[in-house]
Write an enzyme that holds these catalytic residues in place. Structure first.
Site, PDB file in Angstrom:
ATOM      1  CB  ILE A  16      -0.985   0.038   1.167  1.00  0.00           C
ATOM      2  CG1 ILE A  16      -0.214  -0.414   2.598  1.00  0.00           C
ATOM      3  CG2 ILE A  16      -2.110  -0.744   0.983  1.00  0.00           C
ATOM      4  CD1 ILE A  16      -1.180  -0.249   3.694  1.00  0.00           C
ATOM      5  N   GLY A  20      11.715   5.581  -0.035  1.00  0.00           N
ATOM      6  CA  GLY A  20      12.939   5.497   0.635  1.00  0.00           C
ATOM      7  C   GLY A  20      13.219   3.843   0.723  1.00  0.00           C
ATOM      8  CG  PHE A  21      15.582   3.377   3.628  1.00  0.00           C
ATOM      9  CD1 PHE A  21      16.663   4.192   3.362  1.00  0.00           C
ATOM     10  CD2 PHE A  21      14.895   3.649   4.693  1.00  0.00           C
ATOM     11  CE1 PHE A  21      16.829   5.305   4.017  1.00  0.00           C
ATOM     12  CE2 PHE A  21      14.926   4.763   5.610  1.00  0.00           C
ATOM     13  CZ  PHE A  21      16.094   5.625   5.345  1.00  0.00           C
ATOM     14  CB  ALA A  22      10.026   2.098   4.542  1.00  0.00           C
ATOM     15  CB  VAL A  24       3.647   0.200   4.038  1.00  0.00           C
ATOM     16  CG1 VAL A  24       2.415   0.180   5.001  1.00  0.00           C
ATOM     17  CG2 VAL A  24       4.501   1.513   4.609  1.00  0.00           C
ATOM     18  CE  LYS A  39       8.596   2.615   8.081  1.00  0.00           C
ATOM     19  NZ  LYS A  39       8.107   3.973   8.639  1.00  0.00           N
ATOM     20  CG  ASP A 131       8.688  14.456   5.873  1.00  0.00           C
ATOM     21  OD1 ASP A 131       8.713  13.384   5.486  1.00  0.00           O
ATOM     22  OD2 ASP A 131       8.521  15.677   5.244  1.00  0.00           O
TER      23      ASP A 131
HETATM   24  C1  6PV Z   1      -2.752   5.391  -0.300  1.00  0.00           C
HETATM   25  O1  6PV Z   1      -2.501   5.117   1.094  1.00  0.00           O
HETATM   26  C2  6PV Z   1      -3.476   4.233   1.623  1.00  0.00           C
HETATM   27  C3  6PV Z   1      -4.580   3.855   1.176  1.00  0.00           C
HETATM   28  C4  6PV Z   1      -5.607   3.120   1.984  1.00  0.00           C
HETATM   29  C5  6PV Z   1      -5.066   2.770   3.276  1.00  0.00           C
HETATM   30  C6  6PV Z   1      -3.964   3.049   3.809  1.00  0.00           C
HETATM   31  N1  6PV Z   1      -3.601   2.781   5.057  1.00  0.00           N
HETATM   32  C7  6PV Z   1      -2.375   2.989   5.995  1.00  0.00           C
HETATM   33  N2  6PV Z   1      -2.217   2.781   7.171  1.00  0.00           N
HETATM   34  C8  6PV Z   1      -1.469   2.676   7.793  1.00  0.00           C
HETATM   35  C9  6PV Z   1      -0.024   3.064   7.149  1.00  0.00           C
HETATM   36  C10 6PV Z   1       1.144   3.265   7.849  1.00  0.00           C
HETATM   37  C11 6PV Z   1       1.008   3.631   9.179  1.00  0.00           C
HETATM   38  C12 6PV Z   1       2.550   4.090   9.752  1.00  0.00           C
HETATM   39  C13 6PV Z   1       3.524   4.010   9.063  1.00  0.00           C
HETATM   40  C14 6PV Z   1       4.718   4.143   9.875  1.00  0.00           C
HETATM   41  O2  6PV Z   1       5.807   4.698   9.040  1.00  0.00           O
HETATM   42  N3  6PV Z   1       4.814   4.619  11.189  1.00  0.00           N
HETATM   43  C15 6PV Z   1       6.072   4.876  11.925  1.00  0.00           C
HETATM   44  C16 6PV Z   1       5.854   6.251  12.518  1.00  0.00           C
HETATM   45  O3  6PV Z   1       4.447   6.693  12.318  1.00  0.00           O
HETATM   46  N4  6PV Z   1       6.434   7.042  13.107  1.00  0.00           N
HETATM   47  C17 6PV Z   1       6.423   7.986  13.907  1.00  0.00           C
HETATM   48  C18 6PV Z   1       5.288   8.840  14.178  1.00  0.00           C
HETATM   49  C19 6PV Z   1       5.371  10.003  14.655  1.00  0.00           C
HETATM   50  C20 6PV Z   1       6.405  10.470  15.488  1.00  0.00           C
HETATM   51  C21 6PV Z   1       7.611   9.516  15.149  1.00  0.00           C
HETATM   52  C22 6PV Z   1       7.736   8.434  14.510  1.00  0.00           C
HETATM   53  C23 6PV Z   1       3.585   3.830   7.856  1.00  0.00           C
HETATM   54  C24 6PV Z   1       2.484   3.140   6.988  1.00  0.00           C
HETATM   55  C25 6PV Z   1      -0.121   3.455   5.688  1.00  0.00           C
HETATM   56  O4  6PV Z   1       0.812   3.658   4.926  1.00  0.00           O
HETATM   57  C26 6PV Z   1       0.632   3.833   3.585  1.00  0.00           C
HETATM   58  C27 6PV Z   1       1.746   5.200   3.142  1.00  0.00           C
HETATM   59  C28 6PV Z   1       1.707   5.292   1.494  1.00  0.00           C
HETATM   60  C29 6PV Z   1       2.647   6.465   1.514  1.00  0.00           C
HETATM   61  N5  6PV Z   1       2.264   7.490   2.278  1.00  0.00           N
HETATM   62  C30 6PV Z   1       2.244   7.255   3.563  1.00  0.00           C
HETATM   63  C31 6PV Z   1       1.347   6.322   4.010  1.00  0.00           C
HETATM   64  N6  6PV Z   1      -1.205   3.060   5.111  1.00  0.00           N
HETATM   65  C32 6PV Z   1      -3.100   3.845   2.927  1.00  0.00           C
END
Ligand code: 6PV
Length: 335
Positions: A16, A20-22, A24, A39, A131
């Site tokens: 989804i 970068g280097f991640a 999901v 992730k 960011d």
């Molecule tokens: C089209 O996208 C859709 C469509 C339909 C449903 C979804 N649902 C959906 N849910 C959950 C995620 C997600 C949650 C957390 C992290 C993360 O990296 N957490 C680490 C984190 O939050 N650190 C942190 C936070 C605050 C302070 C310090 C550190 C990464 C991904 C997701 O990702 C998809 C990406 C796509 C590219 N843009 C960004 C989102 N997508 C996404």
């Protein structure tokens, strides 16, 4: 086979997001059937950025807030890191704004109050985000926002991380002091990004934009942007308070929490406190898990109190999320 470490714990589905280097992927937690976001980071690709992942994982363990995407489980193998995270069914705020062209002031205020609460919370935990942009704000199934840091840019606050503007993607949201390589405070730079974000919510386009990066940087450093006539004078005022080139003249996150624009129609300041009680464990979830694993409630409590961010932690946190959504606290029985 691939992703061996997830076998029996999560069913993996489509990708989804990747950047970068991640990467999901959508996943399903086997015991509850609930969706999760997984992730996946390859250690070789991370190279010298590997310590940053450990910082982010430790940060995520400290961040438990209703407007921050929750970390459920961390799995480390020789080749990869897996972070099992809360899935947000509503996708990115970015797509929501694009679909609606722009938001009315009232709707923008509901979202922006949630963003102010989440950012004030992480600042008080000692972190700056660095960011903030609509791609890093996701929607849950109740139209609530969840802050994420997809690009691994969240770092402990501190002052002089005059790190070059390498990791974080889009400079359009970056504060003038950040792009001029000067010393800067992460919490002040976050307020600037929130100004750019609110402008995007209210106008549907960016205050500073240009195809050439150097022209974009110059525009940001002048701090001059177009003020459309449809903006109310209060909206113009709060944007001006946040988009101050001199960080010392910029409104602070604390002042933002009770800014007149923020108070309009609500009359209460933004409350940044978390709604989650991590100290006391929930009886219903402990009971359900104790029965499933054939352990006593005391044993189950003992295991969960260690917060090892293993499958016990993810199962407990997912059951808690179900309970908070008013769904039954049930595990799928053994196959
Ligand atoms: C089209 O996208 C859709 C469509 C339909 C449903 C979804 N649902 C959906 N849910 C959950 C995620 C997600 C949650 C957390 C992290 C993360 O990296 N957490 C680490 C984190 O939050 N650190 C942190 C936070 C605050 C302070 C310090 C550190 C990464 C991904 C997701 O990702 C998809 C990406 C796509 C590219 N843009 C960004 C989102 N997508 C996404």
């Amino acid at each position: 086979t691939q992703y061996e470490a997830l076998k029996g714990l999560y069913h993996l589905r489509e990708t989804i997001g990747s950047g970068g280097f991640a990467k999901v992927k959508l996943g399903y937690h086997v015991l509850t059937g609930e969706k999760v976001a997984i992730k996946i980071m390859d250690k070789k690709q991370l190279g010298e950025d590997l310590p940053r992942v450990k910082t982010e994982i430790e940060a995520m363990k400290e961040l438990s807030h209703q407007h921050i995407c929750k970390l459920y489980h961390v799995i480390e193998t020789d080749e990869k890191f897996y972070m099992v995270l809360e899935h947000c069914p509503g996708g990115e705020l970015f797509d929501y704004i694009v679909a609606k062209d722009k938001l009315g002031e009232d709707e923008a205020r509901v979202f922006f109050r949630q963003i102010v609460g989440a950012v004030a919370y992480i600042h008080l935990q000692g972190y700056a985000h660095r960011d903030l942009k609509p791609e890093n704000l996701l929607l849950d199934d109740d139209q609530n926002l969840k802050l994420i840091d997809f690009g691994l840019c969240a770092k402990p606050k501190g002052g002089l991380t005059s790190q070059l503007f390498t990791c974080c993607g889009s400079p359009a949201y970056a504060a003038p002091e950040l792009i001029s390589g000067k010393e800067y405070l992460g919490c002040e730079a976050d307020v600037w990004s929130m100004g750019v974000l609110l402008y995007a919510l209210l106008c549907g386009y960016l205050p500073f934009d240009d195809d050439s990066i150097s022209a974009l940087y110059r525009k940001i450093q002048t701090g001059k942007y177009d003020v459309p006539r449809f903006l109310s004078k209060e909206s113009v005022r709060i944007l001006d308070d946040m988009l101050q080139v001199d960080p010392k003249k910029r409104v602070s996150i604390k002042e933002l929490q009770c800014h007149p624009w923020i108070l309009k129609n609500f009359n209460i300041p933004v409350d940044h406190r978390t709604k989650y009680k991590v100290s006391v464990l929930d009886e219903d979830c402990i009971t359900e898990m104790a029965v499933h694993y054939g352990k006593s409630k005391a044993e189950m409590t003992e295991i969960l109190s260690k917060w090892k961010y293993d499958y016990f932690t993810s199962t407990y946190l997912i059951l808690m999320a179900k309970k908070m959504r008013g769904q039954p606290v049930r595990l799928l029985q053994k196959p």
